[in-house]
Design a protein around this motif. Structure first.
Motif, PDB file in Angstrom:
ATOM      1  N   TRP A  24       0.758  -1.408   0.070  1.00 14.07           N
ATOM      2  CA  TRP A  24       0.045   0.133  -0.141  1.00 14.07           C
ATOM      3  C   TRP A  24       1.094   1.380  -0.014  1.00 14.07           C
ATOM      4  N   THR A  25       0.313   2.449  -0.278  1.00 16.68           N
ATOM      5  CA  THR A  25       1.043   3.428  -0.354  1.00 16.68           C
ATOM      6  C   THR A  25      -0.081   4.669   0.496  1.00 16.68           C
ATOM      7  N   ALA A  26       0.704   5.704   0.973  1.00 16.57           N
ATOM      8  CA  ALA A  26       0.002   6.678   1.605  1.00 16.57           C
ATOM      9  C   ALA A  26       0.703   8.047   1.399  1.00 16.57           C
ATOM     10  N   VAL A  27      -0.005   9.144   1.188  1.00 16.76           N
ATOM     11  CA  VAL A  27       0.396  10.288   0.988  1.00 16.76           C
ATOM     12  C   VAL A  27       0.420  11.247   2.379  1.00 16.76           C
ATOM     13  N   GLU A  28       1.725  11.572   2.843  1.00 16.26           N
ATOM     14  CA  GLU A  28       1.867  12.232   3.840  1.00 16.26           C
ATOM     15  C   GLU A  28       2.836  13.574   3.548  1.00 16.26           C
ATOM     16  N   THR A  29       2.562  14.421   4.443  1.00 16.71           N
ATOM     17  CA  THR A  29       3.250  15.599   4.468  1.00 16.71           C
ATOM     18  C   THR A  29       4.390  15.668   5.842  1.00 16.71           C
ATOM     19  N   TRP A  30       5.797  15.351   5.470  1.00 18.29           N
ATOM     20  CA  TRP A  30       6.635  15.152   6.666  1.00 18.29           C
ATOM     21  C   TRP A  30       7.706  16.474   6.663  1.00 18.29           C
ATOM     22  N   THR A  31       7.868  16.804   7.967  1.00 18.89           N
ATOM     23  CA  THR A  31       8.616  17.784   8.231  1.00 18.89           C
ATOM     24  C   THR A  31       9.676  17.836   9.143  1.00 18.89           C
ATOM     25  N   GLY A  32      10.931  18.168   8.730  1.00 25.65           N
ATOM     26  CA  GLY A  32      12.072  18.054   9.426  1.00 25.65           C
ATOM     27  C   GLY A  32      13.233  18.548   8.900  1.00 25.65           C
ATOM     28  N   VAL A  33      14.505  17.900   9.323  1.00 21.98           N
ATOM     29  CA  VAL A  33      15.840  18.430   8.749  1.00 21.98           C
ATOM     30  C   VAL A  33      16.278  17.431   7.905  1.00 21.98           C
ATOM     31  N   PRO A  34      16.554  17.949   6.568  1.00 28.92           N
ATOM     32  CA  PRO A  34      17.403  17.156   5.569  1.00 28.92           C
ATOM     33  C   PRO A  34      18.379  16.381   6.241  1.00 28.92           C
ATOM     34  N   PHE A  35      18.368  15.118   5.961  1.00 30.87           N
ATOM     35  CA  PHE A  35      19.554  14.269   6.341  1.00 30.87           C
ATOM     36  C   PHE A  35      20.987  14.790   5.989  1.00 30.87           C
ATOM     37  N   SER A  36      20.947  15.253   4.666  1.00 35.66           N
ATOM     38  CA  SER A  36      22.214  15.813   4.123  1.00 35.66           C
ATOM     39  C   SER A  36      22.664  17.275   5.235  1.00 35.66           C
ATOM     40  N   GLU A  37      21.796  17.768   5.807  1.00 35.90           N
ATOM     41  CA  GLU A  37      22.232  18.783   6.417  1.00 35.90           C
ATOM     42  C   GLU A  37      22.804  18.424   7.813  1.00 35.90           C
ATOM     43  N   LEU A  38      22.247  17.219   8.290  1.00 35.14           N
ATOM     44  CA  LEU A  38      22.870  16.611   9.396  1.00 35.14           C
ATOM     45  C   LEU A  38      24.236  16.194   9.148  1.00 35.14           C
ATOM     46  N   ALA A  39      24.299  15.420   7.927  1.00 34.50           N
ATOM     47  CA  ALA A  39      25.524  14.824   7.727  1.00 34.50           C
ATOM     48  C   ALA A  39      26.600  16.068   7.324  1.00 34.50           C
ATOM     49  N   ARG A  40      26.139  17.288   7.069  1.00 28.81           N
ATOM     50  CA  ARG A  40      27.160  18.509   6.823  1.00 28.81           C
ATOM     51  C   ARG A  40      27.584  19.072   8.205  1.00 28.81           C
ATOM     52  N   VAL A  41      26.474  19.012   9.166  1.00 31.15           N
ATOM     53  CA  VAL A  41      26.960  19.778  10.396  1.00 31.15           C
ATOM     54  C   VAL A  41      27.948  18.847  11.670  1.00 31.15           C
ATOM     55  N   VAL A  42      27.720  17.626  11.183  1.00 30.97           N
ATOM     56  CA  VAL A  42      28.536  16.510  11.921  1.00 30.97           C
ATOM     57  C   VAL A  42      29.840  16.210  11.158  1.00 30.97           C
ATOM     58  N   ARG A  43      29.853  16.826  10.076  1.00 34.37           N
ATOM     59  CA  ARG A  43      31.013  16.727   8.984  1.00 34.37           C
ATOM     60  C   ARG A  43      31.506  15.219   8.951  1.00 34.37           C
ATOM     61  N   ALA A  44      30.454  14.382   8.058  1.00 32.18           N
ATOM     62  CA  ALA A  44      30.614  13.064   8.005  1.00 32.18           C
ATOM     63  C   ALA A  44      31.877  12.537   7.190  1.00 32.18           C
ATOM     64  N   ASP A  45      32.436  11.503   7.684  1.00 31.75           N
ATOM     65  CA  ASP A  45      33.891  11.032   6.714  1.00 31.75           C
ATOM     66  C   ASP A  45      33.393  10.423   5.427  1.00 31.75           C
ATOM     67  N   PRO A  46      33.969  10.760   4.531  1.00 31.64           N
ATOM     68  CA  PRO A  46      33.708  10.083   3.161  1.00 31.64           C
ATOM     69  C   PRO A  46      33.656   8.348   3.154  1.00 31.64           C
ATOM     70  N   GLN A  47      34.491   8.092   4.346  1.00 30.79           N
ATOM     71  CA  GLN A  47      34.535   6.666   4.401  1.00 30.79           C
ATOM     72  C   GLN A  47      33.202   6.022   4.906  1.00 30.79           C
ATOM     73  N   ALA A  48      32.414   6.750   5.402  1.00 32.20           N
ATOM     74  CA  ALA A  48      31.063   6.334   5.938  1.00 32.20           C
ATOM     75  C   ALA A  48      29.946   6.235   4.751  1.00 32.20           C
ATOM     76  N   LEU A  49      29.967   4.960   4.371  1.00 31.39           N
ATOM     77  CA  LEU A  49      29.229   4.483   3.080  1.00 31.39           C
ATOM     78  C   LEU A  49      27.791   4.116   3.555  1.00 31.39           C
ATOM     79  N   TYR A  50      27.799   3.795   4.994  1.00 34.02           N
ATOM     80  CA  TYR A  50      26.374   3.321   5.361  1.00 34.02           C
ATOM     81  C   TYR A  50      26.066   4.008   6.589  1.00 34.02           C
ATOM     82  N   VAL A  51      24.753   4.191   7.055  1.00 42.67           N
ATOM     83  CA  VAL A  51      24.241   4.871   8.002  1.00 42.67           C
ATOM     84  C   VAL A  51      23.313   3.818   8.908  1.00 42.67           C
ATOM     85  N   ASP A  52      23.186   3.945  10.263  1.00 42.25           N
ATOM     86  CA  ASP A  52      22.448   2.928  11.154  1.00 42.25           C
ATOM     87  C   ASP A  52      21.590   3.918  11.771  1.00 42.25           C
TER      88      ASP A  52
END
Lengths: 245, 250
Positions: B140-168
């Motif tokens: 099934w699918t469902a349409v919703e509006t989600w509000t929050g921080v783009p993940f890429s923005e979080l990755a930027r502020v924590v300065r993710a290592d280029p070696q980090a190819l996965y996220v848990d």
């Protein structure tokens, strides 16, 4: 006298296709049963009368959703590669001539219907396949292609959203995927029924490749469950012995 | 196999005539079918299925485009209260401040600047609202509006290592977690969401914050977040370990 009827590529792809279709349909129905409906949450779907009624478990394969998905996503490659091999062969080897629709096909199909309905005495003259058969074998790859394309559309509705959009969006693509499956199932069930009821000798020909034209449905004047066994050779003008069916 | 042609057209294979062959063959095929009904399939196929899954992951990762975005069909209705709620705990997981202290999201792993972000901190980061589809593994699918921080923005502020190819993405809903490939996490529609349909997220849908992205099936979108860990390798997941596909991408 035996004649070569099916090239080995046709025979191999036929039986691979048989296994692939059975597993794809069974696992697909198991996946469907996780949400046996089409409506988007909060909406109603117009065109499926059995919303939220699951398919009987004995028709499904894979036991659980995850298992069925693994089967479905593995077997899809077999189905696609096998289908492409078959179509390439049929094209390159010229066998498409036995399968593409021609002008007289509607008339010939009608004659076959009349014959099966006892409105006509003699089996209409035919080439490799009769007109109804030909239509079925022509439609099956089309239904298969539709099943594959709609399948890709609901597998990757975001990455390949253009494809999903072509089928009217995710909900409709999923519906067309179901309809394509139904078409394949109907064509296949009728095909298997007709093989046993009209031309069981073709099973051997789909295994060994050889076929005895004197056993063809046309030679036997065979309707479903009529004249299943060949007529005895009539050397002298003696009446044929009573048939046992 | 001995094939004997007798008389005009009767063929006998190993002493069976054609009729026997058809009857025996037919019952064999039917028996095989009955055995296959509703089965899990032969055990021996498990290795092949695993192999196919690995190959599928590489095909799916090659297909992945950051430019491919989810668009809601015109005329589609929001699911609203028809959006199913699910969690693995026996009851709705609620963060109890009196027991566990103030909720904060830990962002750590292969990052230069690990952080603990309270809900206020998250809300101070750049905010987006995406009206997108939810694709459930069930179909099934469902349409919703989600509000929050783009993940890429979080990755930027924590300065993710280029070696980090996965996220848990880990949670306080028992030990629920799901690990992702970094490219799906960095997709512009992937958000760490704290709002749903213009309101703050409720416990039924993963409060205080959850990951939400239309590029992944529902089960990959961990609710009730506690930790986001950048990793050099994938770390499975709750449903992944149960046997669902690890990639789960759409």
């Amino acid at each position: 006298m035996n004649k070569k009827r099916h090239h080995w590529i046709v025979r191999v792809t036929h039986w691979v296709n048989f296994v692939a279709i059975v597993i794809m349909v069974g696992s697909g129905l198991r996946i469907f049963n996780a949400y046996p409906a089409f409506a988007r949450k909060g909406e109603i779907f117009c065109c499926y009368p059995f919303e939220h009624k699951p398919i009987p478990a004995w028709l499904t394969f894979g036991r659980w959703l995850g298992g069925a998905r693994h089967w479905h996503f593995a077997m899809m490659w077999v189905l696609v590669v096998n289908g492409l091999v078959y179509l390439a062969f049929v094209y390159l080897h010229g066998e498409w001539r036995d399968l593409v629709p021609r002008k007289g096909d509607i008339r010939d199909s009608w004659q076959m219907v009349k014959f099966y309905a006892f409105r006509r005495k003699d089996h209409p003259h035919q080439g490799k396949h009769n007109a109804l058969q030909k239509t079925a074998y022509f439609l099956l790859p089309i239904a298969g292609a539709l099943a594959v394309l709609t399948g890709i559309a609901i597998w990757k509705p975001v990455q390949l959203s253009w494809l999903t959009a072509m089928f009217g969006g995710y909900v409709w693509a999923r519906y067309w995927h179901f309809i394509a499956m139904l078409a394949i199932v109907i064509l296949s069930v009728v095909h298997v029924f007709m093989v046993f009821a009209v031309d069981p000798y073709s099973i051997t020909s789909m295994i060994t490749g050889n076929y005895d034209p004197s056993l063809s449905p046309e030679a036997r004047n065979a309707r479903p469950f009529y004249h299943l066994f060949p007529r005895r050779a009539t050397v002298a003008p003696t009446p044929p012995p009573p048939e046992t069916t | 196999m001995r094939i004997v042609r007798t008389g005009r057209s009767f063929v006998s294979i190993n002493g069976m005539d054609r009729r026997d062959f058809l009857i025996r063959g037919g019952s064999l095929v039917s028996a095989a079918f009955l055995a296959a009904c509703n089965s899990r399939g032969p055990k021996a196929a498990d290795k092949l299925l695993k192999y196919a899954e690995r190959k599928n992951i590489s095909v799916e990762r090659k297909l992945f485009r950051h430019t491919a975005i989810d668009v809601v069909q015109s005329g589609a209705h929001d699911a609203g209260n028809k959006l199913p709620s699910y969690y693995i705990s026996p009851t709705v997981p609620v963060w109890d401040e009196s027991v566990r202290g103030k909720w904060a999201l830990e962002v750590s792993g292969l990052v230069a600047n690990p952080l603990r972000l309270t809900l206020d901190d998250l809300q101070k980061l750049p905010q987006v609202s995406n009206r997108v589809n939810h694709y459930c593994v069930e179909g099934w699918t469902a349409v919703e509006t989600w509000t929050g921080v783009p993940f890429s923005e979080l990755a930027r502020v924590v300065r993710a290592d280029p070696q980090a190819l996965y996220v848990d993405f880990q949670s306080f809903d028992d030990d629920y977690h799901e690990s992702w490939d970094i490219e799906s996490a960095m997709h512009k529609q992937t958000v760490v969401a704290y709002g749903l349909d213009g309101k703050m997220l409720e416990p039924a849908h993963g409060a205080p914050a959850r990951v939400y992205s239309p590029v992944k099936l529902g089960y990959k979108n961990t609710k009730y977040l506690t930790k986001i860990v950048f990793l050099p390798q994938a770390n499975g997941g709750y449903w992944t370990d149960m046997g669902y596909e690890w990639y789960g991408g759409v």
